[in-house]
Motif scaffolding. Structure first.
Motif, PDB file in Angstrom:
ATOM      1  N   THR A  10       0.824  -1.202   0.000  1.00  0.00           N
ATOM      2  CA  THR A  10       0.000   0.000   0.000  1.00  0.00           C
ATOM      3  C   THR A  10       0.863   1.258   0.000  1.00  0.00           C
ATOM      4  OG1 THR A  10      -1.755  -1.155   1.193  1.00  0.00           O
ATOM      5  CG2 THR A  10      -1.803   1.256   1.237  1.00  0.00           C
ATOM      6  N   ALA A  11       1.953   1.220   0.798  1.00  0.00           N
ATOM      7  CA  ALA A  11       2.856   2.368   0.871  1.00  0.00           C
ATOM      8  C   ALA A  11       3.520   2.626  -0.485  1.00  0.00           C
ATOM      9  CB  ALA A  11       3.908   2.140   1.945  1.00  0.00           C
ATOM     10  N   ILE A  12       3.957   1.535  -1.134  1.00  0.00           N
ATOM     11  CA  ILE A  12       4.596   1.685  -2.439  1.00  0.00           C
ATOM     12  C   ILE A  12       3.619   2.262  -3.456  1.00  0.00           C
ATOM     13  CG2 ILE A  12       5.598   0.414  -4.379  1.00  0.00           C
ATOM     14  CD1 ILE A  12       6.782  -1.516  -2.311  1.00  0.00           C
ATOM     15  N   SER A  13       2.389   1.774  -3.457  1.00  0.00           N
ATOM     16  CA  SER A  13       1.375   2.272  -4.384  1.00  0.00           C
ATOM     17  C   SER A  13       1.099   3.748  -4.150  1.00  0.00           C
ATOM     18  CB  SER A  13       0.076   1.467  -4.236  1.00  0.00           C
ATOM     19  OG  SER A  13       0.290   0.103  -4.548  1.00  0.00           O
ATOM     20  N   ALA A  14       1.028   4.148  -2.873  1.00  0.00           N
ATOM     21  CA  ALA A  14       0.749   5.551  -2.548  1.00  0.00           C
ATOM     22  C   ALA A  14       1.895   6.457  -2.976  1.00  0.00           C
ATOM     23  CB  ALA A  14       0.490   5.688  -1.050  1.00  0.00           C
ATOM     24  N   THR A  78       3.488  -8.125  -8.673  1.00  0.00           N
ATOM     25  CA  THR A  78       3.632  -7.360  -7.428  1.00  0.00           C
ATOM     26  C   THR A  78       4.841  -6.448  -7.458  1.00  0.00           C
ATOM     27  OG1 THR A  78       2.597  -9.170  -6.215  1.00  0.00           O
ATOM     28  CG2 THR A  78       3.822  -7.542  -4.923  1.00  0.00           C
ATOM     29  N   ARG A  79       5.931  -6.973  -8.008  1.00  0.00           N
ATOM     30  CA  ARG A  79       7.169  -6.202  -7.972  1.00  0.00           C
ATOM     31  C   ARG A  79       7.237  -5.148  -9.077  1.00  0.00           C
ATOM     32  NH1 ARG A  79      11.689 -10.937  -6.813  1.00  0.00           N
ATOM     33  NH2 ARG A  79      10.449 -12.137  -5.327  1.00  0.00           N
ATOM     34  N   LEU A  80       6.278  -5.172 -10.006  1.00  0.00           N
ATOM     35  CA  LEU A  80       6.297  -4.220 -11.118  1.00  0.00           C
ATOM     36  C   LEU A  80       4.951  -3.523 -11.278  1.00  0.00           C
ATOM     37  CD1 LEU A  80       8.245  -6.365 -13.759  1.00  0.00           C
ATOM     38  CD2 LEU A  80       9.156  -4.538 -12.320  1.00  0.00           C
ATOM     39  N   GLN A  81       4.338  -3.172 -10.158  1.00  0.00           N
ATOM     40  CA  GLN A  81       3.055  -2.479 -10.210  1.00  0.00           C
ATOM     41  C   GLN A  81       3.157  -1.135 -10.922  1.00  0.00           C
ATOM     42  OE1 GLN A  81      -0.152  -3.187  -9.135  1.00  0.00           O
ATOM     43  NE2 GLN A  81       0.556  -5.300  -8.882  1.00  0.00           N
ATOM     44  N   ALA A 148      13.738  -4.465  -2.252  1.00  0.00           N
ATOM     45  CA  ALA A 148      13.810  -4.739  -3.684  1.00  0.00           C
ATOM     46  C   ALA A 148      12.518  -4.350  -4.385  1.00  0.00           C
ATOM     47  CB  ALA A 148      14.111  -6.215  -3.915  1.00  0.00           C
ATOM     48  N   GLU A 149      11.376  -4.538  -3.713  1.00  0.00           N
ATOM     49  CA  GLU A 149      10.106  -4.152  -4.309  1.00  0.00           C
ATOM     50  C   GLU A 149      10.015  -2.635  -4.460  1.00  0.00           C
ATOM     51  OE1 GLU A 149       5.286  -4.677  -3.561  1.00  0.00           O
ATOM     52  OE2 GLU A 149       6.710  -5.811  -2.357  1.00  0.00           O
ATOM     53  N   ARG A 151      12.596  -0.654  -4.751  1.00  0.00           N
ATOM     54  CA  ARG A 151      13.565  -0.267  -5.774  1.00  0.00           C
ATOM     55  C   ARG A 151      13.046  -0.550  -7.182  1.00  0.00           C
ATOM     56  NH1 ARG A 151      17.633  -2.719  -3.788  1.00  0.00           N
ATOM     57  NH2 ARG A 151      17.389  -4.665  -4.948  1.00  0.00           N
ATOM     58  N   SER A 152      12.481  -1.719  -7.418  1.00  0.00           N
ATOM     59  CA  SER A 152      12.021  -2.089  -8.751  1.00  0.00           C
ATOM     60  C   SER A 152      10.866  -1.193  -9.214  1.00  0.00           C
ATOM     61  CB  SER A 152      11.604  -3.555  -8.780  1.00  0.00           C
ATOM     62  OG  SER A 152      10.538  -3.795  -7.867  1.00  0.00           O
ATOM     63  N   ASN A 153       9.934  -0.882  -8.319  1.00  0.00           N
ATOM     64  CA  ASN A 153       8.790  -0.051  -8.707  1.00  0.00           C
ATOM     65  C   ASN A 153       9.197   1.393  -8.966  1.00  0.00           C
ATOM     66  OD1 ASN A 153       5.993  -1.455  -8.633  1.00  0.00           O
ATOM     67  ND2 ASN A 153       7.072  -2.320  -6.872  1.00  0.00           N
ATOM     68  N   ILE A 154      10.044   1.938  -8.108  1.00  0.00           N
ATOM     69  CA  ILE A 154      10.507   3.318  -8.311  1.00  0.00           C
ATOM     70  C   ILE A 154      11.328   3.404  -9.590  1.00  0.00           C
ATOM     71  CG2 ILE A 154      11.922   5.173  -7.385  1.00  0.00           C
ATOM     72  CD1 ILE A 154       9.269   4.787  -5.935  1.00  0.00           C
ATOM     73  N   LEU A 155      12.153   2.382  -9.854  1.00  0.00           N
ATOM     74  CA  LEU A 155      12.972   2.384 -11.066  1.00  0.00           C
ATOM     75  C   LEU A 155      12.092   2.347 -12.318  1.00  0.00           C
ATOM     76  CD1 LEU A 155      15.740   2.270 -12.415  1.00  0.00           C
ATOM     77  CD2 LEU A 155      15.677  -0.227 -12.182  1.00  0.00           C
TER      78      LEU A 155
END
Length: 395
Positions: A10-14, A78-81, A148-149, A151-155
């Protein structure tokens, strides 16, 4: 562990959503706002103008809507949302890729549109293949692996941003020209003159708008800014006028050129005459405003027509005036090249400072030096860019 994973997801999505909104808004409002203004003004047949703030909000909302639709249609690993933002950012780049040709026509490349369509058709295929790999969908088993999740999404989000910026129009000179024109229309003449890189950014219309900004500064002060500062900017040798023309390269891409004519006190009616003809006639009649004389003199300097320049210079400046820098520099060139019977005696009343004469002597020494042409031109540019001498003798 499951709650921690859900919380991290949820934090990564936000964070990705917040970054997307901020980046996209700044892209539409700040970086590409003038490009969108140019496109709207052209495609509306010069009937409407663009509001950068409203446009930034609307286009950002549309991009966010594309992202929501993409997420609703496709399922992402999941790792590439963050891949769900790619179509929106790519389309944002296409929307802001408008270019202008020599006739003032604004268009988007059909090749780029076809490429975007192909990528959109391939995108679901790529996502479906990524979903088949267990490693992309397997949840992380410890707290440290969640890095890693992130890092991959932000990248992925940053790479999508790079694609957006690379597809959109990044022509520095065009961006400078549009920004200077917009600032002139807004009455921000100081900002217009400080915008861009003077030694690199130039074209005919950009020079015209910078001259207009200098003339408006002059109208509110005792200095003649066009004669003092016009050649502080890079000016092409083929730019024969500082005023709009009825044909040739377009001069206004955001609004019309009426403020320029208004500042001179007249609007030409005969489109078959050149702007210099208008200036001479209106100055002779006494109906033009004071800025017109500097437009006329500076146009002659741009054309390197010193013979005509020295004919008109004593009409507007005499011994009671301190010559603006570029006029004094042009006068020195003329005096040094005309020591015969063709010399205009009326120029004797126009005084040029000894310091300017000394600088010109040093300039000639450098010009006549035995250095290679490349080294000589580099030294002249480093030491004398911003003088009329540099413009007159440059190749």
């Amino acid at each position: 562990m499951k709650n921690n994973r859900n919380g991290a997801h949820t934090a990564i999505s936000a964070v990705c959503a917040a970054l997307f909104v901020v980046i996209t808004f700044l892209y539409f409002y700040s970086f590409q706002g003038d490009i969108l203004g140019m496109m709207q003004y052209s495609w509306s047949d010069h009937q409407t103008s663009y509001d950068r703030l409203a446009g930034g909000v609307i286009f950002t909302a549309l991009a966010l809507l594309v992202k929501i639709i993409t997420s609703a249609i496709l399922s992402f690993p999941t790792r590439l949302q963050a891949l769900s933002y790619f179509p929106a950012m790519m389309l944002s780049g296409v929307v802001t890729s408008g270019t202008v040709d020599d006739n003032g026509q604004v268009s988007i490349s059909w090749r780029l549109i076809c490429l975007a369509i192909v990528l959109l058709l391939l995108f679901p295929v790529v996502v479906s293949h990524l979903n088949r790999y267990y490693s992309y969908n397997n949840p992380f088993r410890d707290t440290h692996s969640s890095v890693a999740e992130w890092r991959s999404n932000i990248l992925v989000l940053l790479l999508s941003m790079v694609v957006m910026y690379s597809i959109g129009n990044t022509d520095r000179t065009l961006h400078t020209r549009l920004a200077v024109e917009r600032l002139c229309h807004e009455g921000k003449y100081d900002e217009a003159l400080d915008y861009g890189i003077p030694m690199f950014d130039h074209d005919m219309a950009l020079t015209m708008w910078r001259a207009y900004a200098l003339s408006r500064q002059s109208s509110s002060s005792a200095t003649t800014n066009m004669g003092e500062h016009l050649f502080n900017y890079n000016i092409g040798n083929k730019q024969s006028t500082l005023l709009p023309r009825s044909s040739g390269e377009p001069h206004a891409l955001l609004r019309d050129c009426y403020p320029i004519w208004q500042s001179l006190g007249f609007v030409p009616r005969n489109i078959d005459e050149s702007p210099v003809t208008y200036l001479r006639r209106e100055l002779r009649r006494g109906t033009a405003r004071p800025a017109a004389k500097d437009y006329l003199l500076c146009t002659m300097l741009i054309d390197k027509d010193l013979d005509t320049f020295v004919d008109f210079l004593p009409r507007y400046y005499d011994s009671n005036h301190e010559l603006p820098q570029h006029y004094a520099e042009a006068l020195i060139i003329y005096k040094s090249r005309h020591r015969d019977a063709n010399y205009h005696k009326s120029l004797d009343s126009l005084k040029v400072g000894e310091a300017v004469k000394a600088d010109y002597y040093d300039f000639l020494q450098l010009l006549r030096s035995k250095k290679t042409m490349h080294a000589k031109q580099a030294d002249i540019k480093d030491n004398y860019f911003g003088t009329y001498w540099y413009y007159y003798y440059k190749r």
